[in-house]
Write a protein that holds these residues in place. Structure first.
Motif, PDB file in Angstrom:
ATOM      1  N   GLY A   1       0.833  -1.212   0.000  1.00 35.71           N
ATOM      2  CA  GLY A   1       0.000   0.000   0.000  1.00 35.71           C
ATOM      3  C   GLY A   1       0.859   1.251   0.000  1.00 35.71           C
ATOM      4  N   HIS A   2       1.920   1.259   0.846  1.00 39.22           N
ATOM      5  CA  HIS A   2       2.821   2.413   0.908  1.00 39.22           C
ATOM      6  C   HIS A   2       3.524   2.641  -0.428  1.00 39.22           C
ATOM      7  N   LEU A   3       4.063   1.568  -1.040  1.00 36.75           N
ATOM      8  CA  LEU A   3       4.830   1.704  -2.281  1.00 36.75           C
ATOM      9  C   LEU A   3       3.949   2.178  -3.435  1.00 36.75           C
ATOM     10  N   TYR A   4       2.747   1.607  -3.565  1.00 40.70           N
ATOM     11  CA  TYR A   4       1.858   2.020  -4.656  1.00 40.70           C
ATOM     12  C   TYR A   4       1.502   3.504  -4.545  1.00 40.70           C
ATOM     13  N   VAL A   5       1.292   3.984  -3.322  1.00 41.51           N
ATOM     14  CA  VAL A   5       0.863   5.372  -3.138  1.00 41.51           C
ATOM     15  C   VAL A   5       2.034   6.347  -3.281  1.00 41.51           C
ATOM     16  N   ASN A   6       3.171   6.034  -2.636  1.00 40.75           N
ATOM     17  CA  ASN A   6       4.266   6.987  -2.560  1.00 40.75           C
ATOM     18  C   ASN A   6       5.260   6.890  -3.712  1.00 40.75           C
ATOM     19  N   ILE A   7       5.328   5.726  -4.385  1.00 39.42           N
ATOM     20  CA  ILE A   7       6.312   5.567  -5.450  1.00 39.42           C
ATOM     21  C   ILE A   7       5.669   5.682  -6.832  1.00 39.42           C
ATOM     22  N   THR A   8       4.606   4.915  -7.082  1.00 39.53           N
ATOM     23  CA  THR A   8       3.994   4.919  -8.415  1.00 39.53           C
ATOM     24  C   THR A   8       2.740   5.781  -8.500  1.00 39.53           C
ATOM     25  N   LEU A   9       2.314   6.356  -7.367  1.00 36.03           N
ATOM     26  CA  LEU A   9       1.119   7.217  -7.302  1.00 36.03           C
ATOM     27  C   LEU A   9      -0.141   6.490  -7.767  1.00 36.03           C
ATOM     28  N   GLN A  10      -0.162   5.167  -7.615  1.00 38.85           N
ATOM     29  CA  GLN A  10      -1.352   4.382  -7.972  1.00 38.85           C
ATOM     30  C   GLN A  10      -2.216   4.227  -6.721  1.00 38.85           C
ATOM     31  N   TYR A  11      -3.018   5.260  -6.449  1.00 44.05           N
ATOM     32  CA  TYR A  11      -3.781   5.318  -5.202  1.00 44.05           C
ATOM     33  C   TYR A  11      -4.799   4.185  -5.095  1.00 44.05           C
ATOM     34  N   ASP A  12      -5.427   3.831  -6.219  1.00 42.96           N
ATOM     35  CA  ASP A  12      -6.448   2.781  -6.175  1.00 42.96           C
ATOM     36  C   ASP A  12      -5.836   1.445  -5.759  1.00 42.96           C
ATOM     37  N   LEU A  13      -4.666   1.109  -6.341  1.00 44.24           N
ATOM     38  CA  LEU A  13      -4.000  -0.145  -5.980  1.00 44.24           C
ATOM     39  C   LEU A  13      -3.545  -0.110  -4.525  1.00 44.24           C
ATOM     40  N   GLY A  14      -3.033   1.049  -4.089  1.00 39.99           N
ATOM     41  CA  GLY A  14      -2.603   1.184  -2.707  1.00 39.99           C
ATOM     42  C   GLY A  14      -3.757   0.997  -1.736  1.00 39.99           C
ATOM     43  N   LEU A  15      -4.886   1.630  -2.032  1.00 39.46           N
ATOM     44  CA  LEU A  15      -6.062   1.490  -1.174  1.00 39.46           C
ATOM     45  C   LEU A  15      -6.592   0.057  -1.187  1.00 39.46           C
ATOM     46  N   ASP A  16      -6.517  -0.602  -2.351  1.00 44.19           N
ATOM     47  CA  ASP A  16      -6.981  -1.989  -2.445  1.00 44.19           C
ATOM     48  C   ASP A  16      -6.167  -2.894  -1.522  1.00 44.19           C
ATOM     49  N   ARG A  17      -4.834  -2.739  -1.539  1.00 49.15           N
ATOM     50  CA  ARG A  17      -3.978  -3.563  -0.677  1.00 49.15           C
ATOM     51  C   ARG A  17      -4.208  -3.230   0.809  1.00 49.15           C
ATOM     52  N   LEU A  18      -4.375  -1.962   1.133  1.00 45.51           N
ATOM     53  CA  LEU A  18      -4.595  -1.586   2.533  1.00 45.51           C
ATOM     54  C   LEU A  18      -5.966  -2.053   3.021  1.00 45.51           C
ATOM     55  N   ASN A  19      -6.955  -2.054   2.148  1.00 46.98           N
ATOM     56  CA  ASN A  19      -8.269  -2.585   2.551  1.00 46.98           C
ATOM     57  C   ASN A  19      -8.195  -4.091   2.809  1.00 46.98           C
ATOM     58  N   GLN A  20      -7.353  -4.804   2.022  1.00 47.37           N
ATOM     59  CA  GLN A  20      -7.128  -6.219   2.301  1.00 47.37           C
ATOM     60  C   GLN A  20      -6.460  -6.395   3.662  1.00 47.37           C
TER      61      GLN A  20
END
Length: 634
Positions: free
Chosen positions: A76-95
């Motif tokens: 979740g951290h890497l998707y949001v802070n590195i690739t700016l893919q917020y949807d993927l980051g939120l999906d992993r954090l919701n899991q």
């Protein structure tokens, strides 16, 4: 003097950001807090995402929940802070949040709620951000953890201050101050002390703000948290400068710069460069002010360049993937076109072949019509067979009930007859007669209870004949929850529902209510005493079925022992828990008689998962039906 004045004017003109302390960049205090841990940036961040994704795939079944939660949080951290893919980051954090709820780990739940809240804050979705922070705050308050509650009220206060809600921010800061006054400054985290300092800043009390910032500095220094230590020193530089003590401000900002540079902290180095530029400008040292400001601008540009390069690398990778797909599609179209041209040439050269194809086409049309009629007859036969199987299942159902009724009622009737024979009819006032009458009452109560349960079972085939209707699952579930609210409170149960993927179902309402209620009361009855009860309900559409999944963290079952008799009438799987062994039989009968089936996963002391596949009556195409009375167990 003239040269110094000229240089000050040059700085103010060329570098507007150095003109005033008030123009420096505002940085949210709690980007990370004691509850919010940062992840070390790997050398190859895009590669790190692939690494952790592979770990997640390998770890889902074999790893401990703590390890899986840690991997999901890092993704979740890497998707949001590195690739700016917020949807993927939120999906992993919701899991990760779902896993934390299933394990009942309040510490992980708090961390994950806070991380999701911060991502929504970064996206500018302040409403959802506050929602998740308030959920974390409510959980902390229910757990009685006052120190964590103090940190969360501080965080929400800081968030409200950053979004301009000063009056609300003051209320939360005041709550934080109340906690710290109650337990003492030594027990508070340094981030909490910074929040109280900001509170005094809003109230126009700079001295008190400095004192709390100094307390936070000492705690960061003791704990070895160099990033926060350097940041607080830069803030103290500004605060002492505003208080009129430029010398003390210069000392603190210089110390902060030394720490930031020693540990390679670019962001904090940049902050202290900016602070030193402002301090030297205030002292009239324009040359040094200019040097520090240039260093600040250069470092800021390098950070921006590095971030841009990372974003460009991700976008370039995506572009090449898209380009490769386009080339593959183009190659396929070219190949298809070439083959089509070849076929056209052959048809042109051979007229007889074209005539043959026309004849073949006519034959195909007649064959299709014939097959259509045959398929229609097969569909009619299939419906007749389905109805026949349904009647067989109902007959089997009544045979089972008849056998069980004969077996279960024979014993209490025989017992009742024996007791009646023992009564002394010549001496009715005999004391032993009273005891025998009490035993007769008990036997009659048992017969009455058995008859009631059998009545429920007998009505199952009638319920399947009820009219289908469109049912809002959330509304129906809420009615069930209200009806057993007392049991839920006694069990201290947490219920998580997600019916968004299939919010409504076409089904007999009484039957669907019975299925939901039986599964929920089963989860309450077979809960574990070692952890708070958590039950999750979800719906989704899978291959012509509506899958209703119900998961809990109760005492579970040994599937090797329970598999054979899972859904048989009056079969119980936990002898030490009171029950009749009828609930799962009713659920299975209701589901299978309308073309559905059930899958079960369970592990002792881990919990159970029921996957109820209800036939989707909203579509017209036929799906394979399970007409036998046995459910699928995996």
């Amino acid at each position: 003097m003239f040269a110094s004045a000229w240089m000050l004017m040059a700085i103010a003109t060329a570098y507007p950001a150095a003109e005033s302390l008030l123009n420096r960049e505002k940085i949210p205090v709690f980007q990370t807090g004691s509850l919010e841990e940062t992840v070390e940036d790997p050398e190859n961040s895009v590669g790190a995402i692939c690494h952790y994704e592979n770990m997640f795939l390998l770890c889902q079944d074999d790893c401990e929940p703590d390890e899986v939660w840690d991997i999901l949080s890092k993704l979740g951290h890497l998707y949001v802070n590195i690739t700016l893919q917020y949807d993927l980051g939120l999906d992993r954090l919701n899991q990760a949040l779902e896993l934390a709820y299933l394990t009942g780990n309040n510490h992980y739940i708090l961390k994950t709620l806070q991380r999701i809240g911060y991502i929504y804050y970064a996206q500018g979705n302040h409403e959802l951000s506050l929602k998740y922070y308030h959920q974390a705050l409510n959980l902390s308050e229910r757990s009685g953890n006052d120190l964590v509650t103090a940190e969360l009220t501080a965080y929400i206060g800081n968030f409200l201050e950053q979004t301009g809600n000063i009056s609300e921010a003051r209320e939360y800061y005041a709550k934080t101050l109340d906690f710290v006054n109650r337990y003492g400054r030594d027990t508070a985290s340094p981030q909490t002390l910074i929040a109280i300092g900001r509170y005094f800043g809003i109230r126009g009390k700079p001295r008190e703000r400095i004192q709390y910032y100094l307390g936070a500095r000492d705690k960061f220094n003791t704990s070895g948290n160099h990033r926060w230590h350097a940041y607080v020193l830069s803030e103290l530089g500004y605060l002492w400068l505003e208080a009129g003590n430029a010398g003390h401000a210069l000392t603190l900002a210089s110390e902060g710069l030394s720490i930031a540079r020693a540990y390679g902290l670019k962001k904090e180095t940049m902050d202290n460069y900016q602070a030193l530029s402002a301090i030297h400008q205030h002292l009239g040292n324009a040359e040094k002010s200019l040097v520090y400001y240039k260093a600040y601008v250069a470092l800021k540009d390098s950070i921006f360049t590095l971030e841009s390069q990372q974003k460009i690398a991700v976008l370039t990778h995506q572009y090449h993937m898209d380009l490769q797909q386009q080339e593959e599609r183009l190659s396929y179209l070219e190949s298809f076109t070439a083959n089509l041209q070849t076929v056209n040439k052959k048809i042109t050269k051979n007229v007889y072949l074209l005539a043959f194809l026309c004849i073949l086409l006519l034959i195909t049309v007649f064959a299709i019509r014939s097959l259509s009629r045959k398929r229609h007859l097969q569909e009619l036969e299939a419906r007749i067979a389905a109805k026949t199987n349904e009647m067989k299942a109902i007959n089997k159902h009544f045979e089972v009930v008849s056998y069980v009724a004969t077996h279960d009622l024979k014993s209490p009737i025989h017992n009742l007859q024996s007791l009646l024979n023992l009564i002394d009819k010549n001496h009715l006032d005999n004391p032993e007669n009273a005891m025998l009458l009490e035993m007769i009452n008990t036997s009659v109560d048992n017969m009455e209870s058995t008859l009631k349960e059998l009545t429920k079972v007998l009505t199952i085939p009638l319920e399947t004949r009820e009219e289908m209707e469109q049912i809002n699952v959330s509304s129906l579930f809420e009615d069930i929850r209200k009806s057993i609210d007392r049991q839920l409170k006694e069990a201290k149960a947490t219920i998580f529902i997600d019916f968004d993927r299939c919010p409504s179902i076409i089904y007999p309402k009484a039957q669907l209510k019975s299925i939901l209620q039986n599964l929920l009361t089963n989860a309450i009855k077979f809960r574990s005493e070692k952890r708070p009860l958590f039950v999750e309900f979800k719906t989704k559409v899978i291959d012509g079925y509506i899958c209703l999944s119900v998961k809990d963290n109760g005492i579970g079952m040994d599937m090797r022992k329970a598999r054979k008799n899972m859904f048989k009438l009056f079969k119980r799987h936990h002898e030490n828990i009171e029950g009749k062994g009828i609930g799962l039989y009713i659920v299975n009968s209701q589901v299978t008689q309308l073309g559905g089936h059930i899958k079960v996963n369970s592990r002792p002391q881990k919990g159970s998962a029921f996957y109820v596949y209800l036939k989707d009556f909203s579509i017209e195409r036929e799906k394979p039906e399970y007409t036998n009375a046995d459910a699928m167990i995996c």
